[in-house]
Motif scaffolding. Structure first.
Motif, PDB file in Angstrom:
ATOM      1  N   ASP A   1     -85.321 -16.741 -22.723  1.00  0.00           N
ATOM      2  CA  ASP A   1     -85.874 -17.363 -23.472  1.00  0.00           C
ATOM      3  C   ASP A   1     -86.009 -17.497 -24.986  1.00  0.00           C
ATOM      4  N   LEU A   2     -85.410 -17.457 -25.371  1.00  0.00           N
ATOM      5  CA  LEU A   2     -85.742 -17.285 -26.870  1.00  0.00           C
ATOM      6  C   LEU A   2     -84.688 -19.053 -27.637  1.00  0.00           C
TER       7      LEU A   2
ATOM      8  N   ALA B   1     -80.214  -9.144 -21.792  1.00  0.00           N
ATOM      9  CA  ALA B   1     -79.133 -10.007 -23.325  1.00  0.00           C
ATOM     10  C   ALA B   1     -79.582 -10.883 -22.327  1.00  0.00           C
ATOM     11  N   ASP B   2     -78.994 -12.217 -21.370  1.00  0.00           N
ATOM     12  CA  ASP B   2     -78.530 -13.031 -20.965  1.00  0.00           C
ATOM     13  C   ASP B   2     -80.409 -13.561 -20.425  1.00  0.00           C
TER      14      ASP B   2
ATOM     15  N   VAL C   1     -90.624  -6.892 -23.782  1.00  0.00           N
ATOM     16  CA  VAL C   1     -91.719  -6.498 -22.724  1.00  0.00           C
ATOM     17  C   VAL C   1     -91.149  -6.791 -21.762  1.00  0.00           C
ATOM     18  N   ARG C   2     -91.336  -8.188 -20.633  1.00  0.00           N
ATOM     19  CA  ARG C   2     -91.223  -8.507 -19.948  1.00  0.00           C
ATOM     20  C   ARG C   2     -90.463  -8.178 -19.048  1.00  0.00           C
ATOM     21  N   ASN C   3     -89.126  -8.058 -19.643  1.00  0.00           N
ATOM     22  CA  ASN C   3     -87.536  -8.046 -19.221  1.00  0.00           C
ATOM     23  C   ASN C   3     -86.713  -6.940 -19.307  1.00  0.00           C
TER      24      ASN C   3
ATOM     25  N   ALA D   1     -74.859  -3.981 -24.002  1.00  0.00           N
ATOM     26  CA  ALA D   1     -74.073  -5.579 -23.686  1.00  0.00           C
ATOM     27  C   ALA D   1     -73.913  -7.093 -24.786  1.00  0.00           C
ATOM     28  N   VAL D   2     -73.139  -7.460 -24.979  1.00  0.00           N
ATOM     29  CA  VAL D   2     -73.226  -8.019 -26.501  1.00  0.00           C
ATOM     30  C   VAL D   2     -72.913  -9.703 -25.481  1.00  0.00           C
TER      31      VAL D   2
END
Length: 410
Positions: free
Chosen positions: A392-393, A386-387, A375-377, A200-201
C-alpha cells in the motif's frame, strides 16, 4: 470532450519496425506485422511457442552466440525489471521455405519490461532493428570493397568487445550484490522468537543501492512476559552507514537487556554513539511491551512515532516521548518516557521513514496513509499485514529511501 477509443492491439500490429511481445518464460505472446514479414514467419508459427524453438541457433556456426546472449538479455529484464540494450548481434535465421539453409543476419536488439501494478514483469517488449542490408551496402557501394569488409569486421569486433565488457561489468555487480546481501543478512538476521508473541519484520533497500543501508530493526526477549522492540535509521546509505548501523544495533540490543526501561536504554546508546564516527543524527525508537501489566513503555530519539492499531479499529501514534536524535545535544540529558495501555489483539507497528515520507509532501499525509492501511488490513496476521503495508505504501517501482518495518500482534 469524449476521449477517442483506441484499439491498442491494432496500433501495436501497425507499429513500424520489428516488435514482438514475449512472456517471462520467453514464449511469444504477439508480434507486429513488420516482425512477421522481416522474420519470415506467420503469426501461427510464433504465438505460444518458445522463442528459440522458432529461431534456433545456426548449427553450422560453432562460434554462434546469438541465442545465449539474447536469452541472457531477456532474463535480465525479467530479473531486474529494467530495459536491456544489446550490442550488435549476428543471429542467422533458417529459411522457412528451405529447411537447413541459414541466412546471415545482423541485428540491433532492445528488450524492455512491461510491469504489472505490483511491479512484476508480465511481458517483454522485444524490439529489433535489422542492419544486415546496411552492412552489406557499405561493402557494395564502396570503391574499395576490401577496405569496406575490413571496416565491417572492425565494427562487428568492437560491438562484440562491448558486449563482453558489459557482461564482465554485470558479473562484477552481481558479486558486489552477493557481498552486500551477505552483509545485510549478518547485520539484520531473522529475529529470534519472542515468547509466544507473533511478529513480522521486513526490510526493503532503496532502489539503486547495494542492498545495505543504515536502517535496522531489533526484537529482544526480556525476563518475564516482556519484549523490547526497536527500529533505527542512520543517516546515509551504503557500506559506511551499514557499518554504523551494525554497531548501534548491537549496542542497543545489549542495553535493552540491562536497562530498566526504553529511555535508559536510549541514554546508554547515546553515550556510546558519541564515540562512533557517523552515528550523529541517528534516529531510533525503543518500546517495551509488558503482558503482565498490558502496558507499552516507549521513548523516541527523533524517530517517527510507532502506530498502535486497537481492536476497535482506531489508530494511536506513540508521540508523547520524543527527543532529539542521537548526538544532537552536546551534553547528556535524561530522555523522556511514556506509558500506554494495550489490549490483547492490538497491533504495534514500528517503521523507518522510507515507509511514509515522500518528497514535497507533508509527513502527516504519509502517517494518514499508514493509519488507513492499518485499519483496512488489521485483521490479517502480522506476516500478511506487513506485506499489505509495503504494497500500500511503497511506490511500485521501489523507493529512493530504505524501509525497515516491524509488526507485532500484542
Amino acid at each position: 470532450m469524449t476521449e477517442p477509443q483506441i484499439d491498442y492491439a491494432a496500433v501495436f500490429r501497425a507499429l513500424p519496425g520489428m516488435v514482438a511481445l514475449l512472456t517471462p518464460e520467453l514464449v511469444y505472446a504477439d508480434a507486429n506485422e513488420d516482425f512477421l514479414r522481416l522474420a519470415g514467419r506467420t503469426r501461427e508459427q510464433l504465438l505460444g511457442r518458445y522463442i528459440f524453438d522458432v529461431f534456433p541457433e545456426n548449427p553450422n556456426d560453432p562460434a554462434a552466440a546469438g541465442m545465449r546472449e539474447t536469452q541472457a538479455s531477456m532474463l535480465r529484464v525479467v530479473a531486474t525489471g529494467e530495459r536491456d540494450t544489446m550490442a550488435l548481434l549476428r543471429y542467422d535465421i533458417e529459411d522457412s521455405e528451405r529447411p537447413g539453409h541459414w541466412v546471415e543476419h545482423f541485428w540491433s536488439p532492445v528488450n524492455a519490461p512491461v510491469l504489472s501494478p505490483d511491479g512484476n514483469v508480465v511481458l517483454i517488449v522485444h524490439r529489433v532493428e535489422e542492419i544486415t542490408e546496411l552492412i552489406r551496402a557499405r561493402a557494395g557501394t564502396s570503391s574499395d570493397s576490401g577496405r569496406a569488409r575490413v571496416l565491417e569486421a572492425e565494427l562487428y569486433t568492437r560491438a562484440r568487445e562491448l558486449q563482453e565488457l558489459n557482461e564482465r561489468l554485470r558479473l562484477a555487480q552481481a558479486r558486489d550484490r552477493e557481498v552486500a546481501l551477505a552483509l545485510q543478512e549478518a547485520m539484520l538476521p531473522a529475529p529470534t522468537p519472542v515468547g509466544h508473541h507473533r511478529a513480522a519484520v521486513r526490510y526493503r533497500p532503496a532502489v539503486g543501492t547495494l542492498n545495505v543501508c543504515g536502517d535496522w530493526y531489533d526484537l529482544v526477549d526480556l525476563p518475564g512476559d516482556r519484549i523490547a522492540v526497536a527500529v533505527g535509521d542512520v543517516v546515509g546509505h551504503g557500506l559506511r552507514a551499514a557499518g554504523v548501523m551494525g554497531q548501534l544495533r548491537s549496542a542497543l540490543s545489549a542495553a535493552a537487556r540491562v536497562a530498566d526501561g526504553p529511555a535508559r536504554a536510549l541514554e546508554a546508546l547515546g553515550l556510546y554513539a558519541r564515540h562512533v564516527d557517523g552515528a550523529e543524527s541517528t534516529t531510533v525508537v525503543n518500546a517495551y511491551a509488558d503482558w503482565d501489566t498490558h502496558t507499552l513503555t516507549y521513548s523516541s530519539a527523533g524517530h517517527l512515532p510507532p502506530a498502535l492499531l486497537r481492536t476497535d479499529g482506531t489508530v494511536t501514534f506513540l508521540d508523547r516521548a520524543t527527543d532529539p536524535p542521537l548526538g544532537a545535544r552536546p551534553e547528556h540529558v535524561p530522555r523522556p518516557e511514556a506509558d500506554l495501555p494495550f489490549a490483547e489483539g492490538d497491533i504495534l507497528v514500528l517503521y523507518t521513514d522510507g515507509l511514509v515520507e515522500r518528497r514535497e509532501e507533508d509527513i502527516d499525509a504519509g502517517l494518514a496513509r499508514l493509519a488507513d492501511s492499518l485499519v483496512r488490513n488489521g485483521r490479517s496476521d502480522p506476516e500478511a499485514l506487513a506485506d499489505a503495508l509495503l504494497a500500500d505504501l511503497l511506490p511500485p517501482g521501489g523507493n529512493t529511501d530504505d524501509t525497515a518495518l516491524v509488526v507485532i500482534r500484542l
